[in-house]
Design a protein around this motif. Structure first.
Motif, short mmCIF file in Angstrom:
data_model
loop_
_atom_site.label_atom_id
_atom_site.label_comp_id
_atom_site.label_asym_id
_atom_site.label_seq_id
_atom_site.Cartn_x
_atom_site.Cartn_y
_atom_site.Cartn_z
N ARG A 14 0.86 -1.19 0.00
CA ARG A 14 0.00 0.00 0.00
C ARG A 14 0.89 1.23 0.00
NH1 ARG A 14 -4.48 -2.45 3.93
NH2 ARG A 14 -6.17 -2.43 2.42
N ASP A 16 -0.08 4.29 0.21
CA ASP A 16 -0.52 5.36 1.10
C ASP A 16 -0.33 5.02 2.57
OD1 ASP A 16 -2.38 3.37 1.01
OD2 ASP A 16 -4.11 4.64 0.62
N LYS A 17 0.23 3.85 2.85
CA LYS A 17 0.48 3.48 4.23
C LYS A 17 1.77 4.14 4.69
CE LYS A 17 0.77 1.25 8.13
NZ LYS A 17 1.47 2.36 8.72
N LYS A 18 1.71 4.65 5.90
CA LYS A 18 2.89 5.32 6.43
C LYS A 18 3.91 4.30 6.90
CE LYS A 18 -0.55 8.16 8.30
NZ LYS A 18 -1.27 8.25 9.55
N LYS A 47 -6.79 -8.82 -6.63
CA LYS A 47 -6.67 -8.17 -5.32
C LYS A 47 -8.03 -7.99 -4.65
CE LYS A 47 -2.57 -5.30 -6.17
NZ LYS A 47 -2.14 -3.89 -6.28
N ASP A 48 -9.02 -7.64 -5.47
CA ASP A 48 -10.36 -7.40 -4.91
C ASP A 48 -10.96 -8.64 -4.27
OD1 ASP A 48 -10.37 -4.78 -5.64
OD2 ASP A 48 -11.54 -5.07 -7.48
N ARG A 61 0.25 -7.74 12.36
CA ARG A 61 0.38 -6.46 11.66
C ARG A 61 0.51 -6.62 10.15
NH1 ARG A 61 0.95 -1.70 14.58
NH2 ARG A 61 0.32 -2.14 16.71
N VAL A 64 -1.93 -4.79 7.23
CA VAL A 64 -2.02 -3.34 7.05
C VAL A 64 -1.17 -2.85 5.87
CG1 VAL A 64 -0.19 -2.72 8.69
CG2 VAL A 64 -2.06 -1.13 8.30
N ASP A 67 -2.21 -4.38 -0.23
CA ASP A 67 -3.36 -3.80 -0.91
C ASP A 67 -4.46 -4.83 -1.23
OD1 ASP A 67 -4.95 -2.06 -2.31
OD2 ASP A 67 -3.76 -2.14 -4.15
N PHE A 68 -5.04 -5.38 -0.17
CA PHE A 68 -6.19 -6.28 -0.33
C PHE A 68 -7.32 -5.72 0.54
CE2 PHE A 68 -2.41 -9.22 -0.46
CZ PHE A 68 -2.44 -9.44 -1.83
N ASN A 69 -8.38 -6.48 0.67
CA ASN A 69 -9.37 -6.17 1.71
C ASN A 69 -8.73 -6.68 2.99
OD1 ASN A 69 -11.79 -5.59 -0.17
ND2 ASN A 69 -11.02 -7.58 -0.86
N THR A 70 -8.46 -5.81 3.94
CA THR A 70 -7.68 -6.26 5.10
C THR A 70 -8.40 -5.95 6.41
OG1 THR A 70 -6.41 -4.20 5.04
CG2 THR A 70 -5.45 -6.11 3.93
N LEU A 71 -8.23 -6.87 7.34
CA LEU A 71 -8.95 -6.77 8.61
C LEU A 71 -8.06 -7.24 9.75
CD1 LEU A 71 -11.59 -6.46 10.29
CD2 LEU A 71 -12.24 -8.75 9.53
N HIS A 72 -7.79 -6.34 10.65
CA HIS A 72 -6.94 -6.59 11.81
C HIS A 72 -7.87 -6.70 13.01
CE1 HIS A 72 -3.59 -4.72 14.55
NE2 HIS A 72 -3.52 -6.02 14.56
N PHE B 224 -16.34 -5.82 1.79
CA PHE B 224 -15.19 -6.54 1.27
C PHE B 224 -15.61 -7.26 -0.01
CE2 PHE B 224 -12.67 -7.20 5.48
CZ PHE B 224 -12.29 -5.87 5.43
N GLY B 227 -14.55 -4.07 -4.44
CA GLY B 227 -13.58 -3.31 -5.23
C GLY B 227 -12.95 -2.14 -4.47
N ARG B 229 -10.71 -1.65 -1.78
CA ARG B 229 -9.84 -2.37 -0.86
C ARG B 229 -9.37 -1.41 0.23
NH1 ARG B 229 -8.05 -3.59 -5.99
NH2 ARG B 229 -6.27 -2.20 -5.70
N TYR B 230 -9.75 -1.71 1.46
CA TYR B 230 -9.33 -0.83 2.55
C TYR B 230 -9.05 -1.63 3.80
CZ TYR B 230 -14.14 -0.98 4.41
OH TYR B 230 -15.35 -1.38 4.94
N HIS B 231 -8.57 -0.93 4.81
CA HIS B 231 -8.11 -1.59 6.03
C HIS B 231 -9.06 -1.31 7.18
CE1 HIS B 231 -5.23 -3.57 8.60
NE2 HIS B 231 -5.13 -2.52 9.40
N VAL B 232 -9.39 -2.36 7.90
CA VAL B 232 -10.26 -2.23 9.08
C VAL B 232 -9.47 -2.75 10.27
CG1 VAL B 232 -12.43 -2.94 10.14
CG2 VAL B 232 -12.31 -2.62 7.66
N THR B 233 -9.45 -1.99 11.34
CA THR B 233 -8.66 -2.38 12.51
C THR B 233 -9.33 -1.93 13.79
OG1 THR B 233 -6.52 -2.11 13.63
CG2 THR B 233 -7.24 -0.28 12.26
N GLY B 234 -9.00 -2.63 14.87
CA GLY B 234 -9.46 -2.23 16.20
C GLY B 234 -8.53 -1.21 16.83
N PHE B 242 -5.72 3.44 8.74
CA PHE B 242 -4.43 2.96 9.22
C PHE B 242 -4.17 3.44 10.65
CE2 PHE B 242 -3.53 3.31 4.50
CZ PHE B 242 -3.82 1.97 4.28
#
Ligand SMILES: Cc1ncc(C[n+]2csc(CCOP(=O)(O)OP(=O)(O)O)c2C)c(N)n1
Ligand code: SF4
Ligand SMILES: [Mg+2]
Lengths: 275, 380
Positions: A14, A16-18, A47-48, A61, A64, A67-72, B224, B227, B229-234, B242
């Motif tokens: 990604r 845009d990730k810092k 990727k989608d 970690r 994050v 570049d996928f659908n990501t869930l932490h 999800f 199309g 694609r983004y990040h989800v976090t606690g 992020f």
């Protein structure tokens, strides 16, 4: 990693990730992520259509950065969130990255039940034999006798074998690899992703900072060599005496079986119920 | 649904009405773990959901159930779980995740006596504060309380509507009595029912900033696989999702979480009143206790006491404006509860000494009777 490989990872990072990332230099987590990316790329997944879910820990970690659908999620619960996603959108490739503590201590119950249900998820467990993120406390895979910040006199509990646990619990595909054997890992991950049903790839990894340091295992390179020296191919292990395997671990595919997959079975229930 | 009486009239249990409400609202995913007195919700949905193309799953525990409904919601489904006190406690960690990650979902807690295994088959209202503050950390939440079978149907729909509109978990508190009482309910035709769906992003994926503020404080939500694609976090996150440690980003995020609920306060705070216009003393009640209170108000009026009832349908955000009106108007209010005074404390908190606030508490597993309430009304 060669130039070509470096480019490949850029395709999936990604932008845009810092950065920088949170991992210590020399940590095995990056190798696991690299292998996973290569496997996804080789299989040509969109990727989608990829969902990467993780629990809490250094390994957690991972999503994050890509570049996928990501869930932490929460510690130990990644598989439960992944279950909800997979049941609603079965066509998505749901990969779940967990630590050893994450998957087999706090999340142990979810782990065996996801395997038993045979829900089509790819579980990747980074087994560094320690709680990395929280400062080196013992985990369910910390070997007997080792030191941890909560086992300063040496660990008196016995370690789980994650892969064998997964086989017994009913996973369709189970493989154990290591961060030293990166190419082999690529192949295992490809197979695991392709497999219909619950698949597990346990990756023996190094945490020189929280585990190696306290147990005189040296720097990351020395720890990698250790992984090389202690790994025994499953095929070879079969020809060895049990005593010869003391302190070693086997690598290879432990299970690859075909059985009904939860989402497909459930679809049949829907078809029947609608009538 | 077999127990049809006439056109839109049915004879249902509270738990059955929750199921009808959920299906009407568009719920397509349920995950749960059996527990008295909530199990019927699971049992019926296991049969009904596949009929409508939805999914039911019995998980290994309530922690897993809560995780699964969050995952399902992120994949685009309207999702729900149902439990009772002990299971609700297990859900709390992941409930906090739904708050911080702004994942719409509905949690039904059919309250029974507690703590611990407590009184599995008796009604209680001991989980009011657990619903408000059960998860860790500062967070807003919406909590509704049903008192009749009709309510159970309507409030389940409301719960989904609020969850979708505000991207928040919504807790619906029921209790053993409401859950298992059979009453005639009217289920209006679907086209007459207002259903709210979450707002999906209308911009192309490259313009989507998943947690960006807007006038409502509720960002559009992509599923999800769509199309985006983004990040989800606690972890506390920036507008892109992020993790962040920047105080300005942390504050903006936390404030928006609270603001979105505050902005909706007028719509979310729901109460019902009964003979309140000229009341000099009032009962403030919720859940099954509000049923007894209604009867008590009539009986007290027969004995010459100008009594009224304010029924709290929304417990949190606490409907303080409606409560304040009653406190200004009345000389005394009585707050009967099947706990030691979880809502009476909220009433006292907004009272500012204007009015006498009396409690009536019952913990023996029985219901507060109309006589008990009337007797107290006659005394004050
Ligand atoms: C409910 C809960 N308990 C404890 C923690 C603290 N915690 C965070 S990570 C972790 C252990 C991580 O170890 P492991 O799962 O092996 O992952 P690693 O860091 O080694 O990759 C713990 C105990 C937490 N986040 N949540
Ligand atoms: S603490 Fe260990 S596991 Fe965590 S990033 Fe550092 S080396 Fe890796
Ligand atoms: Mg670990």
């Amino acid at each position: 990693m060669d130039h070509k490989g470096t480019k490949l990872i850029h395709k999936y990072l990604r932008h845009d990730k810092k950065f920088p990332h949170v991992w210590c230099p020399g940590c095995g987590n990056g190798i696991v992520l690299g292998a996973l990316i290569r496997a996804i790329d080789k299989l040509g997944l969109k990727k989608d259509d990829v969902v990467m879910v993780s629990g809490i820990g250094c390994s957690g970690r991972m999503p994050v950065y890509v570049d996928f659908n990501t869930l932490h999620t929460t510690h130990g619960r990644a598989l439960t969130f992944a279950t909800g996603i997979k049941l609603v959108r079965p066509h998505l490739h749901v990969m779940v990255v967990m630590g050893d503590g994450d998957a087999t201590a706090i999340g142990g119950n979810h782990f065996i039940h996801a395997a038993r249900r045979n829900i089509d998820l790819t579980a990747i467990i980074v087994n560094n034999q320690i709680y990395g993120m929280t400062g080196g406390q013992h985990s369910p895979t910390t070997p007997y006798g080792c030191k941890a910040t909560t086992a300063m006199y040496g660990h008196i509990e016995h370690a789980f074998s994650i892969s064998e646990l997964a086989v017994t619990a009913g996973a369709s595909f189970v493989a154990r690899g290591s961060v030293y054997h990166a190419q082999m890992l690529d192949g295992m991950l490809e197979k695991a992703i392709l497999k219909k049903g619950f698949s597990v790839v346990e990756v023996m990894s190094n945490c020189h900072v929280q585990f190696g340091r306290r147990n005189q295992m040296g720097d990351p390179v020395t720890m990698m060599k250790r992984l090389k020296d202690h790994a025994v191919r499953i095929e070879k292990a079969k020809t060895m005496e049990p005593g010869e395997l003391e302190g070693k671990f086997t690598i290879g595919i432990l299970a690859d079986v075909d059985k009904p997959v939860y989402t497909e079975e459930y679809e049949k229930i829907r078809e029947g119920a609608k009538r | 649904m077999s127990k049809k009486k006439s056109a839109n009239r049915y004879f249902l249990q509270g738990n059955e009405a929750v199921v009808e409400g959920a299906l009407t609202a568009g719920c397509t995913f349920f995950a749960g773990y059996p527990i008295t007195p909530a199990s019927e919700i699971s049992e019926i949905l296991s049969e009904r959901l596949p009929q409508v193309g939805g999914t039911f799953i019995q998980m290994e525990d309530e922690i897993a159930s809560m995780g699964a409904i969050i995952g399902a919601s992120l994949a685009g489904a309207k999702s729900m779980t149902a439990t009772s006190g002990p299971g609700f406690s297990l859900m709390q960690e992941n409930l906090g995740f739904a708050c911080i990650a702004e994942v719409p979902c509905v949690i039904v807690n059919v309250m029974r006596g507690g703590p611990s295994t407590g009184l599995p088959t008796n009604p209680a209202q001991g989980d009011v504060m657990q619903a408000r503050w059960g998860t860790h950390g500062d967070h807003p939440i919406v909590v509704l309380a049903t008192s009749t079978v009709q309510d159970s149907f309507e409030l389940t729909i409301k719960a989904f509507n609020f969850a979708e509109k505000y991207r928040t978990p919504v807790v619906l508190l029921s209790d053993e009595v409401v859950a298992h009482t059979r009453e005639t309910v009217e289920l209006p035709p679907r086209e007459e029912i207002h259903i709210i769906d979450r707002i999906a992003p209308s911009m192309p994926p490259e313009w989507y900033i998943p947690f960006e503020d807007n006038s409502r404080g509720v960002p559009p939500m992509a599923a999800f696989g769509d199309g985006y694609r983004y990040h989800v976090t606690g972890l506390v996150h920036d507008v892109r999702g992020f993790p962040t440690q920047r105080p300005d980003e942390i504050e903006a995020f936390m404030k928006r979480l609270f603001r979105k609920i505050t902005q909706g306060f007028n719509e979310i705070q729901m109460t019902k009143d009964f003979m309140i216009d000229d009341a000099k003393v009032a009962v403030i009640a919720y859940g099954s206790v509000a049923r007894s209170a209604k009867r008590a108000v009539l009986d007290a009026r027969d004995r010459g006491v100008k009594a009224g009832l304010l029924q709290l349908v929304t417990l949190f955000p606490f409907p303080r404006m409606k409560v304040e009106e009653v406190l200004r108007q009345c000389r005394a209010v009585l707050v009967p509860e099947l706990n030691m005074g979880q809502i009476s404390r909220e009433v006292s908190r907004v009272n500012q000494g204007k009015c006498q606030v009396r409690k009536l508490n019952r913990l023996d597993g029985g219901l507060i009777t109309p006589e008990q309430i009337m007797y107290e009304l006659l005394k004050i």
